[in-house]
Design a protein around this motif. Structure first.
Motif, mmCIF file in Angstrom:
data_model
loop_
_atom_site.group_PDB
_atom_site.id
_atom_site.type_symbol
_atom_site.label_atom_id
_atom_site.label_comp_id
_atom_site.label_asym_id
_atom_site.label_seq_id
_atom_site.Cartn_x
_atom_site.Cartn_y
_atom_site.Cartn_z
ATOM 1 N N ALA A 1 13.000 -25.175 -76.059
ATOM 2 C CA ALA A 1 12.096 -26.313 -75.942
ATOM 3 C C ALA A 1 11.906 -26.617 -74.480
ATOM 4 N N ALA B 1 11.210 -29.263 -71.434
ATOM 5 C CA ALA B 1 11.411 -30.688 -71.234
ATOM 6 C C ALA B 1 10.066 -31.363 -71.462
ATOM 7 N N THR B 2 10.068 -32.441 -72.198
ATOM 8 C CA THR B 2 8.803 -33.094 -72.512
ATOM 9 C C THR B 2 8.276 -33.848 -71.299
ATOM 10 N N GLU C 1 10.115 -37.003 -70.515
ATOM 11 C CA GLU C 1 11.361 -36.767 -69.819
ATOM 12 C C GLU C 1 11.148 -36.491 -68.345
ATOM 13 N N ARG D 1 17.355 -37.680 -75.258
ATOM 14 C CA ARG D 1 16.786 -36.443 -74.758
ATOM 15 C C ARG D 1 16.670 -35.428 -75.894
ATOM 16 N N TYR D 2 17.694 -35.420 -76.730
ATOM 17 C CA TYR D 2 17.705 -34.518 -77.872
ATOM 18 C C TYR D 2 16.509 -34.807 -78.778
ATOM 19 N N ARG E 1 13.382 -33.481 -77.181
ATOM 20 C CA ARG E 1 13.342 -32.017 -77.239
ATOM 21 C C ARG E 1 13.001 -31.525 -78.632
ATOM 22 N N SER F 1 9.402 -31.772 -79.327
ATOM 23 C CA SER F 1 8.542 -30.815 -78.638
ATOM 24 C C SER F 1 8.819 -29.399 -79.117
ATOM 25 N N ARG F 2 10.026 -29.171 -79.620
ATOM 26 C CA ARG F 2 10.367 -27.837 -80.085
ATOM 27 C C ARG F 2 9.656 -27.540 -81.394
ATOM 28 N N ALA G 1 17.666 -26.558 -78.367
ATOM 29 C CA ALA G 1 16.663 -27.317 -77.614
ATOM 30 C C ALA G 1 17.124 -27.672 -76.213
ATOM 31 N N LEU G 2 18.404 -27.407 -75.909
ATOM 32 C CA LEU G 2 18.931 -27.799 -74.605
ATOM 33 C C LEU G 2 19.285 -26.570 -73.778
#
Ligand SMILES: Nc1ncnc2c1ncn2[C@@H]1O[C@H](COP(=O)(O)OP(=O)(O)OP(=O)(O)O)[C@@H](O)[C@H]1O
Ligand SMILES: [Mg+2]
Lengths: 787, 238
Positions: free
Chosen positions: A400, A402-403, A406, A421-422, A425, A428-429, B106-107
């Motif tokens: 993903a 970073a949006t 963010e 943040r999760y 993400r 957006s993922r 996602a990270l």
């Protein structure tokens, strides 16, 4: 092959169940609404037939009762009834209200335009002072059997006792006085008296002045009407009215026609939502099956046969959902129709009609939506790059970015906490899914907010019309047409200006045209000095003498435009007038100059007036007006607005369906998609727990994702609501229901709808959160993830 | 090391039983197990599939509760903790590494380490510094911004180890950390774990099928049917 696919459907049964449920609910709503319209229409016609609503009504000066037999003797006439019909006033709450007094034979019920006695008893020949009162007026003012009524007829007061309440097919919708300048609920009392009593009041024993006729089926109406006219010619015909011209009848008929358009819109929305939800389920299925599809292909099945298997399975599930939906529709349709029937007509539902074409459509909605969804899902699944297909087979490892949010926050030095943040993400993922939720929520928001917007617009339009175009404090109706000299003699101490107006029924025809004539209510004003200025939507206002303004519907019916000429017929005269403009005035169907109208009618008369109080004397003026015998109704601005609002209350029931639909869509969409997301990501949530995040954080993450997407959807829905409603504003649909319709956004209501949708969305996440919090961390974390 | 009687005891299991109900039958995953582990030890748990190795780790990490018996860590009875106490305990004192699915797709690598620190470290700068330090330690200093999908299995496991260690836990629990890796990457991961154990003194309890890992252990625990293989003895010592 098919058996295998069915088994796979069963494996993802939660998702399949959610989409099936949605399809069922959609089909149920659609078919219930589709059945409601013809049932109500059919029921009304049952009422019309049973109580013999007249096809033709003729008012004369006076004729012996025996003339009825002459009319009934005519070939095309099945039933005829002679009655006395007189306007009067009834005192309610210290104020005069217009009354329609109908004299019926006290020994037997009328053979035409019969009534249904809903409380108390029919007339009694032995009690000449006992009368019946129309139910809705009675309810509006809280009058019941045993109460006294003071009625003014021809300037004299009489006391009657209410013996019962009734409903009449002639006065469906609600009893609204055609005399009232602005139609308001409870503004017309319909009172049924013994014929002898009314004949005595009239001073015409043995005479009647109105004939109501029902024709044989299939006769030439125009010819039949002129035969009736011929019989009555010698008795001074004052007014004739076809069934189509009856206020209640035509209003309800057009109202029901709009209902059909509404159902069309509704079914479109339902199919779209069903498609989206099925797509999300099918998409998951096809993705998880990718490898197996590969194996099948290896075994020699063609791509088409594999796809066909999935589509057949999807269709079977869609069909089941539709059938369940249609079965569900039947118990829903009955109370829905009953409610609508009583709100529209006061009469109970007479029959249920289950229409055939909508039945097939309802049955088709499910399979069509699921098949389309399956095709779309299979198509999108085959477009995944092969290396993803192989690598992503165990774990969905799509990265993903970073949006924007963010990165923007990062730039101003504010790092989001990890749970948030999760959330960003994930959204957006899973861009397709996020977009789906956002689109669905924005549609729900638009659908949900449109109801309140329509209601606030209708109310706002009245108020707007009354503030921008009107400068009066009171609008009054006279008990009979007053001469200009009588208007001048009113001599109201607290009035600054009195502007006479004339409302009259007339027929209008295009001067050069084949479209025939239409009955219309005409409003005549002294154009130059009026406290009321009709709004012009095309062309210009009334010019010199000889001009007329039409509302869009009438112009459309007559097929005329600005610059054309129309002929207006009234009181046996006619005049040609030029259409100088189109108006959205709500007083009538056409607006003309008072001097032209007086020429047409042959006398300088007024049926009412706009009155402006001298500064600060509103209440004194009101008192003064109440005391005038010739003044029937006094409407202040506030009463006018609230009265019109009450008129539209029944309309708001339908409008609320929109809001409910928006909420229902939210629950189903958010509930379904969040649950799918939670199931898929449960190992990730378990990992979070293992890392030392609390249950509350997990709930926060799930709720946070929902809030994020829902808020974006709602924010998107607000301009969409604006666009939809500004579009609706200029549609003939709205213009016909209410010519002065302007959109007024009741922002608190729109925001309120947004809040309701947000809360609904959060509630819809509860099952998912509960499931996640109950999951055993140590086993869930080891489950292999299939993306 | 085993000779150092003065070493502080960090983990103690007293007569722990764990039963799972599978429909009608009861599975005894752990039967009256008692075991003590000292600070700084590198314990390798060996045994056939289904013998209760994972169950043992779950008891210590508080991911699961014993049916009876007690589990102590640092002298506290963690088996009696409430849910929120367990959460706090895991956040502060335990680093966990699993066989697979250790990372959030996602990270990025750095973020995957940071998310493990988030419950204990609030300062973003400290968190970032610590994450980068430990990623360097596991040899991934130049891959901090990669997503899991862009890394090999061995690299992913090293990120997981960096995350487990970055919070500087009292205990590092690894359940078949190399089960999903080829021999070469697996060897690297084991070497790394041992090295870190020596360098930081963190107590490690690792579960594996690979008996050759035993040579790295300061102590080996053999399990069989939820019991120590040589019953009666308090931990078989090599
Ligand atoms: N959630 C559960 N429900 C039922 N039985 C379970 C559960 N978890 C573990 N078991 C059983 O408990 C026993 C011990 O399981 P455990 O996972 O500890 O074994 P293991 O030694 O880790 O095996 P492996 O080497 O295969 O990972 C096994 O017989 C297993 O089937
Ligand atoms: Mg295990």
């Amino acid at each position: 092959m098919l058996r295998k696919t069915f088994r796979e459907f069963r494996r993802i049964k939660l998702r399949v169940f959610a989409s099936m449920l949605l399809i069922s609910v959609g089909c149920a709503t659609f078919y219930a609404m589709s059945a409601m319209m013809p049932s109500v229409r059919g029921s009304l016609h049952v009422v019309y037939d049973r109580l013999r609503l007249s096809d033709y009504t003729v008012m004369v000066d006076a004729a012996p009762v025996s003339v009825v037999d002459d009319i009934e003797g005519l070939d095309p006439v099945r039933y005829a009834y002679g009655r006395a019909h007189l306007s009067g006033l009834v005192v309610v709450g210290g104020q005069n209200v217009t009354a329609d007094l109908l004299g019926f034979n006290a020994t037997s019920m009328p053979t035409v335009n019969n009534i249904s006695v809903t409380d108390g008893q029919y007339l009694d020949p032995d009690s000449p002072d006992s009368v019946l009162l129309e139910q809705r007026f009675a309810e509006e003012h809280g009058i019941g059997p045993g109460d006294n009524l003071t009625v003014t007829v021809l300037g004299r007061r009489h006391n009657f006792t209410v013996r019962g309440q009734f409903l009449s097919p002639q006065y469906v919708l609600s009893a609204v006085s055609p005399m009232a300048v602005y139609p308001t609920a409870g503004s017309l009392a319909v009172i049924v008296l013994p014929l002898e009593t009314l004949q005595q009041l009239l001073g015409l024993p043995g005479h009647v002045n109105e004939f109501c006729v029902v024709f044989e089926d299939g006769v030439d109406r125009e010819a039949a009407m002129s035969e009736v006219d011929d019989v009555l010619r010698d008795y001074g015909v004052r007014r004739t009215m076809k069934r189509e011209d009856m206020f209640g009848y035509s209003f309800v008929e057009t109202d029901l026609a709009y209902g059909d358009e509404f159902i069309g819109l509704l079914s479109g929305i339902i199919i779209a939502v069903a498609f989206f939800v099925s797509f999300s389920a099918m998409h998951r299925l096809v993705r998880t099956q990718r490898r197996e599809i590969g194996v099948l292909r290896g075994l020699g099945y063609s791509q088409r046969s594999v796809l066909a298997g999935y589509i057949v399975a999807a269709v079977v599930f869609g069909l089941q959902s539709s059938i369940v939906g249609v079965l569900l529709a039947i118990p829903i349709a009955v109370p829905l129709s009953q409610e609508y029937m009583t709100s529209v007509s006061g009469f109970p539902l007479q029959e249920m009609v289950y229409p055939v074409t909508p039945f097939y459509i309802a049955i088709a909605i499910g399979p069509v939506a699921t098949a389309m969804a399956m095709i779309a899902a299979a198509w999108s699944a085959t477009h995944v790059p092969p290396h993803h297909a192989i690598r992503g087979e165990m774990v969905d490892m799509r990265p993903a970015r970073a949006t924007l949010v963010e990165r923007g926050l990062g730039r101003v030095g504010w790092a989001l906490s990890y749970p948030s943040r999760y959330v960003f993400r994930q959204t957006s993922r899973r861009r397709l899914r996020s977009a789906l939720v956002v689109v669905a929520i924005s549609v729900s928001m638009t659908v949900g907010a449109t109801g309140p917007v329509i209601m606030s617009s209708v109310a706002g339009s009245f108020e707007y019309a009354l503030t921008v175009h009107d400068n009066w404090d009171f609008v009054v109706s006279f008990s009979h047409h007053l001469l200009q000299s009588e208007v001048d003699d009113l001599d109201l101490a607290h009035a600054e200006t009195v502007v006479p107006i004339l409302r009259s029924g007339a027929h209008v025809a295009a001067t050069s045209g084949e479209s025939g004539n239409r009955s219309a209510s005409i409003v005549a004003l002294p154009w130059e000095n009026s406290l009321h200025v009709p709004e012009i939507t095309a062309g210009s206002g009334l010019g010199e003498r000889g001009s007329i303004l039409l509302v869009p519907r009438l112009a459309h019916q007559l097929g005329v435009e600005v610059g054309d000429t129309v002929t207006v017929f009234a009181s046996g005269n006619s005049t040609e007038l030029e259409v100088t403009g189109i108006t959205s005035d709500i007083l009538g169907d056409a607006v003309m100059r008072l001097d032209d109208a007086r020429d047409l009618l042959g006398a300088p008369v007024a049926s009412g007036a706009f009155v402006r109080a001298s500064a600060g004397h509103d209440e004194e003026l009101r008192e003064e007006l109440y005391r005038r015998g010739e003044v029937v109704m006094v409407q202040g601005r506030a009463e006018t607005i609230s009265g019109m609002r009450r008129m539209l209350e029944y309309f708001s029931d339908i409008v609320q369906v929109f809001t409910l639909l928006g909420i229902l869509m939210t629950v189903l969409i958010v509930g379904n998609i969040v649950l799918i997301g939670s199931l898929e990501r449960r190992s990730e949530y378990a990992l979070m727990r293992a890392l030392g995040f609390g249950g509350r954080t997990i709930a926060g993450v799930v709720a946070g994702e929902t809030v994020l997407l829902t808020v974006v959807g709602i924010l998107l829905g607000i301009p969409m609501t604006w666009v939809l409603n500004t579009w609706l504003e200029v549609q003939p649909l709205m213009q016909n229901i209410f010519p002065a319709y302007h959109v007024f956004f009741d922002w608190p209501q729109v925001v309120g709808t947004g809040v309701v949708i947000l809360v609904t969305a959060l509630l819809a996440t509860v099952p998912s959160v509960r499931m996640l919090l109950r999951m055993p961390v140590h086993t869930t974390i080891r489950e292999r993830q299939i993306g | 090391m085993s000779g150092e009687g003065a070493a502080m005891m960090i983990v103690e299991l007293r007569d722990v039983c764990k039963e799972y109900l599978l429909g009608e039958t009861t599975v005894h995953a752990m039967r009256h197990l008692s075991l003590a582990i000292d600070e700084g030890e590198f314990v390798v748990v060996l045994g056939p599939s289904g013998c209760g190795k994972t169950t043992l780790l779950n008891m210590v990490s508080t991911l699961d509760r014993p049916t009876s018996g007690q589990v102590f860590v640092d002298g506290e009875e963690v088996s009696a903790y409430t849910d929120s106490e367990r959460t706090r305990f895991r956040a502060k004192k335990v680093g966990l590494v699993f066989q697979f699915y250790n990372l959030f797709p996602a990270l990025t690598a750095r973020e995957n380490v940071e998310i493990g620190l988030a419950p204990v470290i609030k300062d973003a700068a400290v968190m970032r510094q610590r994450a980068e330090e430990y990623l360097r330690l596991v040899g991934l200093g130049d891959q901090v911004d990669k997503f899991p999908a862009q890394m090999s299995g061995g690299e992913q496991q090293r990120v997981a180890i960096a995350r487990a260690l970055a919070k500087e836990p009292r205990l590092l629990l690894a359940d078949e950390p190399t089960g999903n890796l080829d021999a070469e990457s697996g060897e690297m991961v084991w070497q790394l774990l041992r090295e870190l154990n020596e360098r930081t003194g963190t107590t490690v309890i690792a579960v594996t099928h690979q008996t050759d890992v035993a040579r790295l252990a300061s102590r080996i625990v053999h399990l069989r049917s939820g019991q120590l293989a040589d019953t009666g003895q308090q931990g078989a010592v090599v």
